[in-house]
Design a protein around this motif. Structure first.
Motif, PDB file in Angstrom:
ATOM      1  N   GLY A  24       0.720  -1.228  -0.185  1.00  0.00           N
ATOM      2  CA  GLY A  24      -0.052   0.149   0.054  1.00  0.00           C
ATOM      3  C   GLY A  24       0.785   1.269   0.056  1.00  0.00           C
ATOM      4  N   GLN A  25       0.495   2.240   0.616  1.00  0.00           N
ATOM      5  CA  GLN A  25       1.066   3.489   0.868  1.00  0.00           C
ATOM      6  C   GLN A  25       1.250   3.966   2.180  1.00  0.00           C
ATOM      7  OE1 GLN A  25      -1.824   5.434  -2.252  1.00  0.00           O
ATOM      8  NE2 GLN A  25       0.162   6.703  -2.503  1.00  0.00           N
ATOM      9  N   GLN A  42      -4.052   6.828  -3.033  1.00  0.00           N
ATOM     10  CA  GLN A  42      -4.822   6.474  -4.081  1.00  0.00           C
ATOM     11  C   GLN A  42      -6.074   5.524  -3.673  1.00  0.00           C
ATOM     12  OE1 GLN A  42      -3.588   7.778  -7.131  1.00  0.00           O
ATOM     13  NE2 GLN A  42      -2.618   9.004  -5.475  1.00  0.00           N
ATOM     14  N   THR A  74     -10.024  -0.203  -1.122  1.00  0.00           N
ATOM     15  CA  THR A  74      -8.546   0.159   0.009  1.00  0.00           C
ATOM     16  C   THR A  74      -9.272   0.422   1.229  1.00  0.00           C
ATOM     17  OG1 THR A  74      -8.965   2.298  -0.665  1.00  0.00           O
ATOM     18  CG2 THR A  74      -7.427   1.232  -2.145  1.00  0.00           C
ATOM     19  N   LYS A 116      -2.433   3.348   3.731  1.00  0.00           N
ATOM     20  CA  LYS A 116      -3.390   2.877   2.761  1.00  0.00           C
ATOM     21  C   LYS A 116      -3.029   1.472   2.553  1.00  0.00           C
ATOM     22  CE  LYS A 116      -3.425   2.599  -1.060  1.00  0.00           C
ATOM     23  NZ  LYS A 116      -3.382   2.267  -2.603  1.00  0.00           N
ATOM     24  N   HIS A 118      -3.366  -1.707  -0.406  1.00  0.00           N
ATOM     25  CA  HIS A 118      -3.934  -1.918  -1.471  1.00  0.00           C
ATOM     26  C   HIS A 118      -5.272  -3.125  -1.309  1.00  0.00           C
ATOM     27  CE1 HIS A 118      -0.710   0.079  -3.411  1.00  0.00           C
ATOM     28  NE2 HIS A 118       0.134  -0.924  -3.424  1.00  0.00           N
ATOM     29  N   GLU A 119      -6.123  -2.893  -2.294  1.00  0.00           N
ATOM     30  CA  GLU A 119      -7.117  -4.104  -2.574  1.00  0.00           C
ATOM     31  C   GLU A 119      -6.470  -5.212  -2.323  1.00  0.00           C
ATOM     32  OE1 GLU A 119      -6.697  -1.663  -4.933  1.00  0.00           O
ATOM     33  OE2 GLU A 119      -8.650  -0.983  -5.527  1.00  0.00           O
ATOM     34  N   THR A 121      -4.497  -6.686  -0.053  1.00  0.00           N
ATOM     35  CA  THR A 121      -3.429  -6.801   0.965  1.00  0.00           C
ATOM     36  C   THR A 121      -3.882  -7.520   2.010  1.00  0.00           C
ATOM     37  OG1 THR A 121      -2.156  -4.923   0.092  1.00  0.00           O
ATOM     38  CG2 THR A 121      -1.735  -5.687   2.161  1.00  0.00           C
TER      39      THR A 121
END
Length: 164
Positions: A24-25, A42, A74, A116, A118-119, A121
């Motif tokens: 993710g971020q 994102q 997310t 965040k 990711h989808e 994760t």
């Protein structure tokens, strides 16, 4: 008679944008007025009604044996009051129904940022040593009802993890 289990230690590394990229971020503060760019979260919240709330967690410790993922959105998590915390993650591979054991990583998240995911994760946490921590959580309103897939390592591998 109880199930014999193994406790595997995971070395938690301090999170950075670079070492967390697969999962993710990491979002840190930016100056007001900065234009939107790739350093901003994102988000994918298009599959339902977004839900932004504060969840209070108590006495979580550092051990886990279940790991969860959400495929439809997310998810953003961050602590309030500047408290640090831990999370274990495994990269998304949405064609496989089980996390890759050898790819699980642990991160130490400072209280001055949020993550965040990711989808898809896989994630176990938030975990922490504090008595109580309030977290803000951004996901979909029904994420924990219709998009909550959990794998139990205690059942599949007689395994528990501890983030150190």
């Amino acid at each position: 008679m109880g199930i014999s289990k193994t406790v595997q230690q995971l070395q938690a590394q301090w999170v950075t944008s670079e070492n967390f990229r697969r999962y993710g971020q990491v979002i840190f503060a930016s100056l007001d007025g900065k234009n939107y760019d790739g350093e901003d979260a994102q988000l994918n919240l298009q599959n339902g009604i977004p839900r932004f709330y504060i969840m209070r967690l108590e006495k979580r410790g550092r051990k886990f044996h279940k790991i969860t993922r959400h495929l439809q959105c997310t998810q953003c998590l961050g602590s309030l009051s500047g408290k640090d915390w831990l999370i274990a993650v495994c990269p998304p591979d949405n064609d496989v129904n089980e996390p890759a054991l050898e790819e699980i990583a642990a991160f130490h998240i400072p209280g001055n940022c949020f993550i965040k995911l990711h989808e898809g994760t896989w994630h176990a946490g938030p975990h922490f040593d504090h008595e109580t921590v309030d977290f803000y959580n951004l996901e979909l309103a029904d994420t924990n009802v219709v998009d909550h897939f959990t794998h139990d390592f205690l059942k599949s591998h007689q395994l528990e993890f501890e983030m150190v």
